[in-house]
Write a protein that holds these residues in place. Sequence first.
Motif, PDB file in Angstrom:
ATOM      1  N   ALA A 115      -7.252   3.844  -6.388  1.00  0.00           N
ATOM      2  CA  ALA A 115      -6.799   4.871  -7.337  1.00  0.00           C
ATOM      3  C   ALA A 115      -5.470   5.477  -6.889  1.00  0.00           C
ATOM      4  O   ALA A 115      -4.587   5.763  -7.721  1.00  0.00           O
ATOM      5  N   GLU A 116      -5.310   5.653  -5.579  1.00  0.00           N
ATOM      6  CA  GLU A 116      -4.042   6.189  -5.075  1.00  0.00           C
ATOM      7  C   GLU A 116      -2.903   5.194  -5.260  1.00  0.00           C
ATOM      8  O   GLU A 116      -1.770   5.576  -5.541  1.00  0.00           O
ATOM      9  N   LEU A 117      -3.204   3.905  -5.123  1.00  0.00           N
ATOM     10  CA  LEU A 117      -2.164   2.894  -5.324  1.00  0.00           C
ATOM     11  C   LEU A 117      -1.700   2.862  -6.776  1.00  0.00           C
ATOM     12  O   LEU A 117      -0.512   2.672  -7.070  1.00  0.00           O
ATOM     13  N   ILE A 118      -2.650   3.043  -7.703  1.00  0.00           N
ATOM     14  CA  ILE A 118      -2.294   3.013  -9.130  1.00  0.00           C
ATOM     15  C   ILE A 118      -1.338   4.133  -9.485  1.00  0.00           C
ATOM     16  O   ILE A 118      -0.360   3.949 -10.210  1.00  0.00           O
ATOM     17  N   GLY A 119      -1.607   5.331  -8.947  1.00  0.00           N
ATOM     18  CA  GLY A 119      -0.754   6.466  -9.290  1.00  0.00           C
ATOM     19  C   GLY A 119       0.104   6.922  -8.138  1.00  0.00           C
ATOM     20  O   GLY A 119       0.455   8.098  -8.051  1.00  0.00           O
ATOM     21  N   TRP A 128       1.895   5.149   1.784  1.00  0.00           N
ATOM     22  CA  TRP A 128       1.652   3.810   1.254  1.00  0.00           C
ATOM     23  C   TRP A 128       0.981   2.934   2.317  1.00  0.00           C
ATOM     24  O   TRP A 128      -0.002   2.231   2.034  1.00  0.00           O
ATOM     25  N   VAL A 129       1.489   2.975   3.519  1.00  0.00           N
ATOM     26  CA  VAL A 129       0.935   2.154   4.598  1.00  0.00           C
ATOM     27  C   VAL A 129      -0.504   2.562   4.909  1.00  0.00           C
ATOM     28  O   VAL A 129      -1.401   1.706   5.034  1.00  0.00           O
ATOM     29  N   SER A 136      -7.753  -2.019   2.728  1.00  0.00           N
ATOM     30  CA  SER A 136      -8.150  -3.290   3.347  1.00  0.00           C
ATOM     31  C   SER A 136      -9.410  -3.136   4.191  1.00  0.00           C
ATOM     32  O   SER A 136     -10.346  -3.944   4.080  1.00  0.00           O
ATOM     33  N   ILE A 137      -9.462  -2.091   5.022  1.00  0.00           N
ATOM     34  CA  ILE A 137     -10.628  -1.903   5.893  1.00  0.00           C
ATOM     35  C   ILE A 137     -11.880  -1.611   5.073  1.00  0.00           C
ATOM     36  O   ILE A 137     -12.961  -2.130   5.347  1.00  0.00           O
ATOM     37  N   LEU A 184       3.949  -2.801  -0.863  1.00  0.00           N
ATOM     38  CA  LEU A 184       4.784  -1.766  -0.254  1.00  0.00           C
ATOM     39  C   LEU A 184       6.242  -1.895  -0.703  1.00  0.00           C
ATOM     40  O   LEU A 184       6.942  -0.888  -0.880  1.00  0.00           O
ATOM     41  N   ALA A 185       6.690  -3.137  -0.917  1.00  0.00           N
ATOM     42  CA  ALA A 185       8.083  -3.353  -1.295  1.00  0.00           C
ATOM     43  C   ALA A 185       8.345  -3.020  -2.759  1.00  0.00           C
ATOM     44  O   ALA A 185       9.396  -2.471  -3.110  1.00  0.00           O
TER      45      ALA A 185
END
Length: 479
Positions: A115-119, A128-129, A136-137, A184-185
């Motif tokens: 959810a954080e990646l989407i927004g 981001w990292v 992943s974990i 990330l890029a």
Amino acid sequence: MSVQLFIELAGLVAAFLLIYGLKRMSSPVTAHGGILLAGIGMLVVILASWVHVLDVPPAAQSGLAIKIVLAIVALALGLGWAAWTGRRVAITAMPQMVALYNGMGGGAAAAIAAAELIGGTSMGGVHWVVTLLGASIGSISLSGSVVAWAKLDGRLGTPWRVRGQHWLNGGVLAALVAFGAGVLATQSGAGMAVLAILFFVAALGLGVLATLPIGGADMPVVISLYNAFTGLAVGLDGFVIGNPVLMIAGMVVGSAGTLLTLLMARAMNRSVSNVLFSNFGEIDTTSAGTISGRLKPAEASDAAIAMRYAGKVIIAPGYGLAAAQAQQKLYEFVKLLQAAGVEVKFAIHPVAGRMPGHMDVLLAEAGVPYDLLYELDEINEEFADTDIALVIGANDVVNPSARTEKSSPIYGMPILNVDRAHQIYVIKRGQGKGYAGVENALFYADNCNMVYGDAQAVLAQMVQAIKALGEAAPQEQAA
């Protein structure tokens, strides 16, 4: 009091309850209260999250009603499923339930990160990292725990291994890192969405591939390891969304899981690197030495009478006791021995059963007092002065080959010194080998007799033999 201040105070209270609850879980005597305290802490967090709705500014209330409905549905499903399965699960299925619940925790952490990646267009580079690490974990913990559950539940058979397994896992790990770097890029757009999907697929696949080769005897280590992974993922998510309670809970669970993993690995004579980077559980039984002697069967009634007139008896329980669901009958037998003046103790090996603490949970369910339970280091020296040792469904953790046979795959593993007792009785369903696939030299020792049969049935016969002995004594006195 402002809503924000109330939420912060609630977080402080919840953090205290979680930490104090976990501290009380360190002892069987206070573990039940510790679980309740930790549960109250989680309840405080949930209530605080609902209070947070009151502080949402008008500009951000678009679609708020739908989110509330979805949250209520999610809570109802989670509470209902947990309550239903928690009450119905058999003690033999407890490891499966722990693995599955742990996987759900990892999945929840991965969902928060997704959810954080989407927004996350406004996130900084560090966020981001950290978000990608948590995703992943958490995903690895989810898929790996599901595979562990399937193995424990008998839905997956022998360990699945292919030639070049490490290269395959390494390739998937490299792909995971590459997709994460791509996310990330780019950080936005359709390209990022595709890369994020591939990232999660790779993470889930890595969890599956890493767990499939593992043998069932190593499941206590696996469960503990993924528990640590889930805690770490939750802690990282807490940092990303600025939630101190998640950070504290995640760090506590992650550190506790890591320490438990170290203890489980040590109890099986494995290094952490062996646990993480090799097919631990892959055992070559062809190198085991030849065992001399013969198996000597004994009747359940004879074993029971011998224990009735012994001065000291130590019981070493294993998974066979749980499989037969014979813990209640065992404690009935123990109370009969104690009433006759016999000193009785339980010797608990760290990896006896299918999950950390399995035997403690099993015996606690039967009402066995905690002061009768002794860990390996506490009781091992007492076997030499013990009249009779009773082994119930344990195999590898009492195998003396671990001490002397360098060709044995379990060589060096700390074991219970059952073989040093004056007399040993082993309750075993048949003549099969243990989970490690190794023949047990204990069973062929001169001072060992085998009582074959289901533990529930054998213990029932033992109880009956002791009761019959007690009924016969008054009749003999009267005569």
